[in-house]
Design a protein around this motif. Structure first.
Motif, short mmCIF file in Angstrom:
data_model
loop_
_atom_site.label_atom_id
_atom_site.label_comp_id
_atom_site.label_asym_id
_atom_site.label_seq_id
_atom_site.Cartn_x
_atom_site.Cartn_y
_atom_site.Cartn_z
N ARG A 21 0.82 -1.21 0.00
CA ARG A 21 0.00 0.00 0.00
C ARG A 21 0.86 1.26 0.00
N ASP A 22 2.05 1.14 0.59
CA ASP A 22 2.89 2.31 0.84
C ASP A 22 4.01 2.45 -0.18
N LYS A 23 4.38 3.68 -0.47
CA LYS A 23 5.54 3.95 -1.31
C LYS A 23 6.82 3.80 -0.49
N MET A 63 15.25 -10.64 5.11
CA MET A 63 14.29 -10.80 4.01
C MET A 63 13.29 -9.65 4.11
N VAL A 64 12.85 -9.13 2.98
CA VAL A 64 11.77 -8.15 2.96
C VAL A 64 10.46 -8.90 2.81
N LEU A 65 9.55 -8.68 3.75
CA LEU A 65 8.23 -9.31 3.69
C LEU A 65 7.19 -8.26 3.30
N PHE A 66 6.65 -8.39 2.11
CA PHE A 66 5.62 -7.48 1.65
C PHE A 66 4.25 -7.99 2.11
N THR A 67 3.47 -7.10 2.73
CA THR A 67 2.13 -7.48 3.17
C THR A 67 1.06 -6.88 2.25
N ARG A 68 -0.18 -7.26 2.47
CA ARG A 68 -1.32 -6.80 1.67
C ARG A 68 -1.20 -7.26 0.22
N GLY A 69 -0.69 -8.48 0.03
CA GLY A 69 -0.49 -8.99 -1.32
C GLY A 69 -1.76 -9.05 -2.14
N GLU A 70 -2.89 -9.26 -1.45
CA GLU A 70 -4.17 -9.35 -2.16
C GLU A 70 -4.59 -8.01 -2.78
N GLU A 71 -3.96 -6.91 -2.33
CA GLU A 71 -4.31 -5.59 -2.86
C GLU A 71 -3.39 -5.13 -3.98
N LEU A 72 -2.37 -5.92 -4.26
CA LEU A 72 -1.38 -5.53 -5.27
C LEU A 72 -1.93 -5.67 -6.68
N LYS A 73 -1.77 -4.62 -7.46
CA LYS A 73 -2.15 -4.66 -8.87
C LYS A 73 -0.88 -4.90 -9.69
N GLY A 74 -0.85 -6.00 -10.41
CA GLY A 74 0.36 -6.36 -11.13
C GLY A 74 1.19 -7.32 -10.30
N THR A 75 2.43 -7.54 -10.73
CA THR A 75 3.32 -8.49 -10.04
C THR A 75 4.16 -7.77 -9.01
N ILE A 76 4.65 -8.53 -8.03
CA ILE A 76 5.51 -7.95 -7.01
C ILE A 76 6.85 -7.52 -7.63
N GLU A 77 7.26 -8.22 -8.68
CA GLU A 77 8.51 -7.86 -9.36
C GLU A 77 8.38 -6.47 -10.01
#
Length: 297
Positions: free
Chosen positions: A113-115, A140-154
C-alpha cells in the motif's frame, strides 16, 4: 555470511526439524503483528486498525508448524510520533535476547500500500546501523497486503530503484504475503532452504555488541569533527577580532575615534574571519581529493 555467525542442528534426529527463529521489524502500523499472527496461525500478537502504535515492547510467541518449532518475535514500530528513535531502538535490541541464541532471519515488513519513501529508506538504514554490518546477511523483505497488489511484485519492486537496491542487498530476498494462512508454508520453506544452505547460521548477541561498538565509534568521530570545526571557527574569530581591533585603532591615528574604530574593527574582523572559516570548512567537506586534502589550506 559472517564467520562469527553461529550454526546449529548437528545434534538433531534424522526426522527432526531444527527450530526456526524470526524477528519482525518495520515502521508503525505496517502489519508486523498481523504478519506474526498469520505465520503462527493464531492471534497471539495484539493487532488492530488505527494510527497509534500497538506493540509497545518486544513480544515472543511460538508455534509448531509442520513438525517444526517456529519462534516469532514482534518489535515496536519505528517512525513513531510518540517516541524517539533512540527509545524504540533500545527496545528493538531486546529481540535478539528473546530469540536466543539468535534469530535466523530478520523480516523487514513493508506494505504494498505504501511507497518506499526517503523516510522508510532512512528507517532501513537505522535498522542496519542498529544490527551492524551483518544485518543484510540475515534479512528478508516481507511485503504485506499482497491481495491488494495490482500487477506483479517484481514490477512493484522495479518501479523504485532504491527498493530494488534494498532487495538486492537482502541475502534472504523477499516474499509477498497475502491475508491467508495457505501462504505461510511457502514463506517458511523459502527461509528454511536458505538457513539450511547456510548450515543453520544465525545472528548472534556478539554481532549486536560489535554493531554497538562500531556505531559508538562513528558517533565519537562525528563529535570530534564537530568540536574541531568549532575550535577552528573560534580561533578564526579571535584572530579576526585582534587584527580588526589593531587596524581600527591605527586608522583613528590615536584620536578618540581610535577606540570606536578598534571596537568596530574587532567586530568586523571577527565576523569576516568566521565567515571565511565556515566557507573553508564547507569546501573541504565537499572536496573529494582525499582524506588528507590540503588544496584549501
Amino acid at each position: 555470511m559472517s564467520d562469527s555467525s553461529k550454526k546449529e542442528g548437528d545434534s538433531l534426529l534424522p526426522d527432526e526439524k531444527p527450530e526456526l527463529r524470526i524477528v519482525l521489524l518495520g515502521k508503525v502500523r505496517v502489519g508486523k503483528s498481523f504478519s506474526g499472527n498469520t505465520i503462527l496461525g493464531k492471534d497471539l500478537f495484539h493487532s488492530k486498525p488505527g494510527l497509534s502504535p500497538v506493540t509497545e515492547k518486544c513480544q515472543k510467541e511460538m508455534g509448531n508448524i509442520n513438525n517444526q518449532n517456529v519462534v516469532v518475535v514482534d518489535t515496536p514500530g519505528l517512525l513513531s510520533i510518540d517516541k524517539t528513535e533512540e527509545e524504540i531502538v533500545r527496545k528493538i535490541k531486546k529481540s535478539i535476547k528473546l530469540a536466543k541464541p539468535g534469530p535466523h532471519v530478520f523480516l523487514i515488513v513493508l506494505s504494498v500500500r505504501d511507497k518506499y519513501t526517503k523516510k522508510v529508506e532512512d528507517m532501513v538504514k537505522s535498522i542496519c546501523d542498529t544490527f551492524g554490518k551483518n544485518t543484510m546477511d540475515y534479512t528478508m523483505v516481507l511485503f504485506t497486503r499482497g491481495e491488494e497488489l495490482k500487477g506483479t511484485i517484481e514490477d512493484f519492486i522495479c518501479r523504485n530503484e532504491n527498493l530494488h537496491e534494498l532487495i538486492n542487498k537482502c541475502d534472504y530476498g523477499y516474499h509477498l504475503l497475502h491475508n491467508c494462512p495457505e501462504q505461510v508454508p511457502e514463506l517458511l520453506k523459502k527461509i528454511n532452504d536458505k538457513v539450511q544452505a547456510e548450515e543453520g547460521s544465525y545472528y548472534t548477541a556478539e554481532m549486536l555488541q560489535e554493531a554497538e561498538t562500531a556505531l559508538q565509534q562513528v558517533q565519537n568521530a562525528a563529535e570530534g569533527e564537530r568540536q574541531s570545526k568549532l575550535a577552528c571557527i573560534r580561533t578564526a574569530v579571535l584572530s579576526g577580532m585582534g587584527v580588526g581591533c589593531l587596524l581600527g585603532y591605527l586608522a583613528g591615528e590615536g584620536q578618540i575615534t581610535s577606540t570606536i574604530g578598534a571596537a568596530l574593527g574587532a567586530v568586523g574582523g571577527g565576523l569576516l574571519c568566521a565567515a571565511v572559516a565556515g566557507i573553508v570548512i564547507s569546501a573541504k567537506k565537499k572536496c573529494k581529493c582525499s582524506n588528507t586534502c590540503s588544496c584549501l589550506v
